[in-house]
Design a protein around this motif. Structure first.
Motif, mmCIF file in Angstrom:
data_model
loop_
_atom_site.group_PDB
_atom_site.id
_atom_site.type_symbol
_atom_site.label_atom_id
_atom_site.label_comp_id
_atom_site.label_asym_id
_atom_site.label_seq_id
_atom_site.Cartn_x
_atom_site.Cartn_y
_atom_site.Cartn_z
ATOM 1 N N ALA A 155 0.835 -1.208 0.000
ATOM 2 C CA ALA A 155 0.000 0.000 0.000
ATOM 3 C C ALA A 155 0.863 1.250 0.000
ATOM 4 C CB ALA A 155 -0.904 -0.002 1.227
ATOM 5 N N ARG A 156 0.511 2.181 -0.861
ATOM 6 C CA ARG A 156 1.203 3.469 -0.889
ATOM 7 C C ARG A 156 0.174 4.591 -0.801
ATOM 8 N NH1 ARG A 156 5.911 5.586 -5.091
ATOM 9 N NH2 ARG A 156 6.114 7.666 -4.210
ATOM 10 N N ASN A 157 0.143 5.273 0.329
ATOM 11 C CA ASN A 157 -0.809 6.369 0.562
ATOM 12 C C ASN A 157 -2.253 5.918 0.321
ATOM 13 O OD1 ASN A 157 1.280 8.074 1.237
ATOM 14 N ND2 ASN A 157 1.415 9.012 -0.788
ATOM 15 N N GLU A 158 -2.646 4.876 1.043
ATOM 16 C CA GLU A 158 -3.970 4.267 0.852
ATOM 17 C C GLU A 158 -4.824 4.372 2.116
ATOM 18 O OE1 GLU A 158 -4.889 3.462 -1.981
ATOM 19 O OE2 GLU A 158 -3.350 2.431 -3.160
ATOM 20 N N GLU A 159 -4.652 5.437 2.895
ATOM 21 C CA GLU A 159 -5.405 5.572 4.142
ATOM 22 C C GLU A 159 -6.909 5.596 3.925
ATOM 23 O OE1 GLU A 159 -4.165 9.237 5.927
ATOM 24 O OE2 GLU A 159 -5.154 10.498 4.427
ATOM 25 N N ALA A 160 -7.366 6.007 2.751
ATOM 26 C CA ALA A 160 -8.804 6.126 2.489
ATOM 27 C C ALA A 160 -9.477 4.775 2.285
ATOM 28 C CB ALA A 160 -9.040 7.012 1.268
ATOM 29 N N VAL A 161 -8.711 3.753 1.831
ATOM 30 C CA VAL A 161 -9.355 2.496 1.443
ATOM 31 C C VAL A 161 -8.833 1.265 2.176
ATOM 32 C CG1 VAL A 161 -9.999 3.322 -0.859
ATOM 33 C CG2 VAL A 161 -7.752 2.276 -0.510
ATOM 34 N N ILE A 162 -7.662 1.340 2.793
ATOM 35 C CA ILE A 162 -7.052 0.148 3.386
ATOM 36 C C ILE A 162 -7.912 -0.449 4.497
ATOM 37 C CG2 ILE A 162 -5.686 1.452 5.091
ATOM 38 C CD1 ILE A 162 -4.518 -1.679 3.150
ATOM 39 N N GLY A 163 -8.621 0.394 5.226
ATOM 40 C CA GLY A 163 -9.448 -0.106 6.327
ATOM 41 C C GLY A 163 -10.582 -0.990 5.858
ATOM 42 N N GLN A 164 -11.222 -0.619 4.738
ATOM 43 C CA GLN A 164 -12.338 -1.409 4.212
ATOM 44 C C GLN A 164 -11.884 -2.787 3.739
ATOM 45 O OE1 GLN A 164 -11.710 1.750 3.652
ATOM 46 N NE2 GLN A 164 -13.542 2.959 3.186
ATOM 47 N N LEU A 165 -10.674 -2.851 3.148
ATOM 48 C CA LEU A 165 -10.153 -4.147 2.728
ATOM 49 C C LEU A 165 -9.913 -5.050 3.928
ATOM 50 C CD1 LEU A 165 -8.888 -6.240 0.879
ATOM 51 C CD2 LEU A 165 -6.771 -4.908 0.898
ATOM 52 N N ILE A 166 -9.279 -4.526 4.958
ATOM 53 C CA ILE A 166 -9.002 -5.346 6.144
ATOM 54 C C ILE A 166 -10.311 -5.824 6.781
ATOM 55 C CG2 ILE A 166 -7.955 -5.342 8.445
ATOM 56 C CD1 ILE A 166 -5.938 -3.287 7.370
ATOM 57 N N GLU A 167 -11.311 -4.958 6.807
ATOM 58 C CA GLU A 167 -12.625 -5.358 7.334
ATOM 59 C C GLU A 167 -13.200 -6.519 6.532
ATOM 60 O OE1 GLU A 167 -15.100 -1.925 7.320
ATOM 61 O OE2 GLU A 167 -13.944 -0.862 8.848
ATOM 62 N N SER A 168 -13.085 -6.468 5.203
ATOM 63 C CA SER A 168 -13.628 -7.549 4.370
ATOM 64 C C SER A 168 -12.856 -8.847 4.583
ATOM 65 C CB SER A 168 -13.614 -7.148 2.894
ATOM 66 O OG SER A 168 -12.302 -7.146 2.345
ATOM 67 N N ILE A 169 -11.587 -8.750 4.933
ATOM 68 C CA ILE A 169 -10.804 -9.954 5.262
ATOM 69 C C ILE A 169 -11.290 -10.557 6.576
ATOM 70 C CG2 ILE A 169 -8.499 -10.800 5.866
ATOM 71 C CD1 ILE A 169 -7.381 -8.595 3.993
ATOM 72 N N LYS A 170 -11.597 -9.697 7.538
ATOM 73 C CA LYS A 170 -12.091 -10.175 8.837
ATOM 74 C C LYS A 170 -13.486 -10.789 8.739
ATOM 75 C CE LYS A 170 -9.410 -7.161 11.887
ATOM 76 N NZ LYS A 170 -9.477 -6.159 12.970
ATOM 77 N N MET A 171 -14.228 -10.447 7.702
ATOM 78 C CA MET A 171 -15.594 -10.951 7.522
ATOM 79 C C MET A 171 -15.635 -12.290 6.788
ATOM 80 S SD MET A 171 -17.343 -7.314 6.431
ATOM 81 C CE MET A 171 -18.896 -8.066 5.930
ATOM 82 N N GLN A 172 -14.474 -12.872 6.493
ATOM 83 C CA GLN A 172 -14.432 -14.104 5.716
ATOM 84 C C GLN A 172 -15.093 -15.278 6.437
ATOM 85 O OE1 GLN A 172 -13.034 -14.578 2.368
ATOM 86 N NE2 GLN A 172 -13.521 -12.410 2.660
ATOM 87 N N LYS A 173 -15.789 -16.101 5.661
ATOM 88 C CA LYS A 173 -16.394 -17.319 6.190
ATOM 89 C C LYS A 173 -15.338 -18.430 6.197
ATOM 90 C CE LYS A 173 -21.058 -16.150 4.589
ATOM 91 N NZ LYS A 173 -22.190 -16.532 3.717
ATOM 92 N N TYR A 174 -14.330 -18.179 6.975
ATOM 93 C CA TYR A 174 -13.182 -19.075 7.092
ATOM 94 C C TYR A 174 -12.599 -18.819 8.474
ATOM 95 C CZ TYR A 174 -9.098 -21.722 5.416
ATOM 96 O OH TYR A 174 -8.129 -22.683 5.226
ATOM 97 N N PRO A 175 -12.072 -19.851 9.129
ATOM 98 C CA PRO A 175 -11.570 -19.651 10.496
ATOM 99 C C PRO A 175 -10.608 -18.467 10.611
ATOM 100 C CG PRO A 175 -11.583 -21.979 9.948
ATOM 101 C CD PRO A 175 -11.931 -21.252 8.688
ATOM 102 N N ALA A 176 -10.964 -17.500 11.427
ATOM 103 C CA ALA A 176 -10.165 -16.276 11.559
ATOM 104 C C ALA A 176 -8.752 -16.558 12.055
ATOM 105 C CB ALA A 176 -10.866 -15.307 12.513
ATOM 106 N N GLU A 177 -8.605 -17.609 12.871
ATOM 107 C CA GLU A 177 -7.274 -17.921 13.418
ATOM 108 C C GLU A 177 -6.322 -18.465 12.359
ATOM 109 O OE1 GLU A 177 -9.926 -21.558 14.147
ATOM 110 O OE2 GLU A 177 -10.094 -19.368 14.224
#
Length: 417
Positions: free
Chosen positions: A52-74
């Motif tokens: 990521a290069r100067n992506e403060e506007a969008v990086i948070g939404q991507l990480i949130e979508s990763i946390k929402m995965q229907k796959y074991p978070a651990e």
């Protein structure tokens, strides 16, 4: 002049048949072949890699979508390399729970160098207990079943896998819809057909996976050209790897909305294609003619012929017009033929756009009117590749970051469902 024009037309037609007739067979495979059933599924441990290069506007939404995965978070860890950032990208990523490394290097610039830096730091810190790695751009968003679907294809035996690239700002303008239709065409017409017929698919920039075995074979991430995705694809195919595709693993990408940014991006693509063939050209030719490697032929045809045919058509038409004027001959037929070729090309591209729109209608995140309008504007988007390619091949091109401002969350993309 009429005979010369007709000969030119036959040459163009012959080249098109040689280069693209096999893709008509691809189209047939979409309807006559069925997906193979998955093998037994086993859960694996994955690392998600994001440069990521100067992506403060969008990086948070991507990480949130990763946390929402229907796959074991651990079994999922997210790693960010904040590459030459002068904003709050690192802070935002850390606040969302990602492990962040910051890199400052103004000489070795580009995604390939950033990924290598990230992987090396993870290795040094002992963060290497993973079965495989996902690579995303900071502006991406993942559907909730993305990693689950990709894991199924991994269990099928594929060590490099690409996925369904959708667009989160499809309806913004003719540029974003043009990109969107091309990536959908690439995913469903090309990669899915390749998967069905047993050929190798192609990685397209972002939204892909490679196993720990692939990284160990590489030694480190060593793809540094302007199109590191094509370099990675070609290098893997040359080593006998068959890249897989999962049509149900959907992610969203943000496309450039300004023509200047689009010009710079596609200029980089064209220059990157040139770099890849300068570096691997002899090996690719050996793969095509000596080893009869169809995937080498397929990758070559997917990159270069469209540009060369367009360039030849334009050059031939201009040459015939100039010769006709200098020889004081009637050039009306040449002008008529040039206009007719333009209309034919426009019609074929519009037909390709229409096919993509209607087959992927439910997955395209835009209103019905904008979907229909994209069919008309898609050829214009494709035509702009010609001048971009001419300029790119004649100048030095450097990597330039693309600004991202589309701050939608995954739930907003499904608001009308």
């Amino acid at each position: 002049m009429t005979l010369a024009t007709q000969i030119t037309n036959w040459i163009i037609l012959g080249v098109l048949v040689i280069c693209f007739a096999y893709q008509a067979i691809y189209w047939l495979f979409l309807y006559i072949k069925k997906d193979k059933p998955h093998k037994e599924v086993k859960e694996h441990r994955f690392a998600v890699l994001i440069a990521a290069r100067n992506e403060e506007a969008v990086i948070g939404q991507l990480i949130e979508s990763i946390k929402m995965q229907k796959y074991p978070a651990e079994l999922i860890d997210t790693y960010i390399v904040a590459d030459n950032c002068d904003d709050s990208t690192a802070e935002v990523a850390r606040s969302k729970g990602a492990v962040v490394y910051e890199r400052f290097n103004k000489v070795k610039v580009g995604k390939g160098y950033a990924l290598n830096y990230l992987l090396n730091n993870m290795e040094e810190d002992g963060l290497n207990d993973y079965d495989g790695y996902f690579v995303f751009d900071a502006d991406n968003l993942l559907e909730k079943n993305y990693i689950k679907e990709m894991n199924q294809t991994f269990c099928d035996g594929y060590r490099v896998i690409t996925s369904y690239r959708n667009t989160k700002n499809f309806g913004s303008n003719w540029l974003t819809s043009g990109y969107g239709l091309w990536f959908l065409h690439e995913a469903q017409w090309l990669n899915r057909a390749r998967m069905l017929c047993g050929s190798s698919c192609a990685v397209s920039g972002t939204g892909f996976f490679f196993s720990r075995e692939i990284l160990e074979r590489m030694g480190e991430w060593n793809c540094y050209l302007l199109t590191e995705d094509i370099e990675f694809t070609v290098s893997q195919i040359l080593q006998g790897e068959k890249i897989g595709y999962n049509k149900n693993a959907v992610f969203y990408d943000e496309q450039p909305e300004k023509f200047v940014q689009s010009w710079h991006q596609r200029e980089r693509w064209v220059k990157g294609y040139q770099q890849v063939f300068q570096k691997y050209g002899k090996q690719i030719a050996k793969g095509i003619f000596k080893e009869k490697n169809f995937s080498c032929f397929d990758m070559t045809m997917s990159i270069w012929p469209a540009f060369f045919v367009t360039a030849f058509t334009i050059a031939a038409s201009l040459a015939l017009i100039i010769i006709g004027i200098l020889a004081d001959q009637d050039i009306s037929f040449v002008l008529y033929n040039a206009g007719l070729n333009f209309l034919k090309t426009y019609g074929l591209m519009a037909l390709l756009g229409a096919y993509t729109v209607f087959t992927e209608w439910k997955r395209i995140r835009a209103g019905a009117g904008k979907k229909m309008l994209s069919i008309i504007t898609f050829p214009a988007f494709m035509f702009t590749f010609a001048p971009i390619a001419f300029v790119a091949l004649a100048k030095k091109v450097e990597w330039k970051p693309i600004e991202h401002h589309c701050t939608v969350h995954l739930s907003q993309l499904h608001i009308n469902e």
